[in-house]
Design a protein around this motif. Structure first.
Motif, short mmCIF file in Angstrom:
data_model
loop_
_atom_site.label_atom_id
_atom_site.label_comp_id
_atom_site.label_asym_id
_atom_site.label_seq_id
_atom_site.Cartn_x
_atom_site.Cartn_y
_atom_site.Cartn_z
N HIS A 199 0.85 -1.19 0.00
CA HIS A 199 0.00 0.00 0.00
C HIS A 199 0.89 1.24 0.00
CE1 HIS A 199 0.83 -0.99 4.21
NE2 HIS A 199 0.69 0.29 4.47
N ASP A 200 0.61 2.10 -0.92
CA ASP A 200 1.37 3.33 -1.04
C ASP A 200 0.49 4.51 -0.64
OD1 ASP A 200 3.73 2.15 -2.02
OD2 ASP A 200 2.87 2.07 -4.04
N ILE A 201 1.12 5.54 -0.12
CA ILE A 201 0.41 6.77 0.20
C ILE A 201 -0.09 7.38 -1.12
CG2 ILE A 201 0.68 9.10 1.15
CD1 ILE A 201 2.78 7.84 3.06
N ASN A 202 -1.30 7.90 -1.08
CA ASN A 202 -2.00 8.47 -2.23
C ASN A 202 -2.48 7.42 -3.23
OD1 ASN A 202 -1.81 11.11 -1.27
ND2 ASN A 202 0.20 11.37 -2.21
N ASP A 203 -2.45 6.15 -2.83
CA ASP A 203 -2.99 5.07 -3.64
C ASP A 203 -4.39 4.74 -3.14
OD1 ASP A 203 -2.05 3.84 -5.87
OD2 ASP A 203 -0.94 2.27 -4.83
N THR A 204 -5.18 4.12 -3.97
CA THR A 204 -6.51 3.70 -3.51
C THR A 204 -6.39 2.48 -2.61
OG1 THR A 204 -6.84 2.32 -5.47
CG2 THR A 204 -7.71 4.56 -5.57
N TYR A 205 -7.31 2.39 -1.67
CA TYR A 205 -7.37 1.21 -0.80
C TYR A 205 -8.03 0.10 -1.62
CZ TYR A 205 -7.91 -1.55 3.43
OH TYR A 205 -7.81 -2.54 4.38
N PRO A 206 -7.42 -1.08 -1.70
CA PRO A 206 -7.98 -2.15 -2.54
C PRO A 206 -9.38 -2.56 -2.07
CG PRO A 206 -5.78 -2.73 -1.75
CD PRO A 206 -6.18 -1.48 -1.04
N LYS A 207 -10.32 -2.57 -2.99
CA LYS A 207 -11.71 -2.92 -2.64
C LYS A 207 -11.84 -4.37 -2.21
CE LYS A 207 -13.73 0.71 -5.27
NZ LYS A 207 -14.95 1.27 -5.70
N ARG A 208 -10.92 -5.24 -2.63
CA ARG A 208 -10.99 -6.65 -2.26
C ARG A 208 -10.46 -6.91 -0.84
NH1 ARG A 208 -6.54 -5.79 -5.14
NH2 ARG A 208 -4.63 -6.81 -4.52
N LYS A 209 -9.84 -5.90 -0.22
CA LYS A 209 -9.31 -6.05 1.13
C LYS A 209 -10.31 -5.51 2.15
CE LYS A 209 -5.19 -7.66 0.25
NZ LYS A 209 -4.72 -8.93 0.76
N PRO A 210 -10.53 -6.24 3.24
CA PRO A 210 -11.45 -5.73 4.27
C PRO A 210 -10.85 -4.55 5.03
CG PRO A 210 -10.40 -7.76 5.01
CD PRO A 210 -9.96 -7.53 3.59
N LEU A 211 -11.70 -3.77 5.64
CA LEU A 211 -11.27 -2.65 6.49
C LEU A 211 -11.40 -3.09 7.94
CD1 LEU A 211 -13.06 0.29 4.70
CD2 LEU A 211 -10.60 0.00 4.91
#
Length: 85
Positions: free
Chosen positions: A10-22
């Motif tokens: 995960h990079d800063i200013n990248d989108t959070y992957p939709k397939r990964k839970p929060l």
């Protein structure tokens, strides 16, 4: 740590992957952290603490190795020490 999606790239200013839970933030940690604007949330990704913009689905910032894992097996600990030291 049960809801933690685990470490992933995960990079800063990248989108959070939709397939990964929060992950949800434990209340006892959340009350000690500064308040954030309405659409910004604290989340854990593996051992890292991130700031997630929920409206834009963007990772705004990261605090590497913010938590220690006392339940990890020896191999996991050795691997994490290499990436977090």
């Amino acid at each position: 740590m049960d809801e933690n999606p685990g470490d992933f790239s995960h990079d800063i200013n990248d989108t959070y992957p939709k397939r990964k839970p929060l992950s949800t933030m434990p209340f006892n940690i959340l009350v000690r952290l500064p308040r954030l604007p309405e659409d910004i949330e604290y989340r854990f990704v593996g051992r890292h603490l991130i700031l997630h913009d929920t409206r834009a689905n963007v990772i705004l910032d990261r605090l590497p190795c913010a938590i220690q894992c006392s339940d990890c097996n020896e191999l996991s600990i050795a691997l994490k020490q290499r990436t977090c030291e």
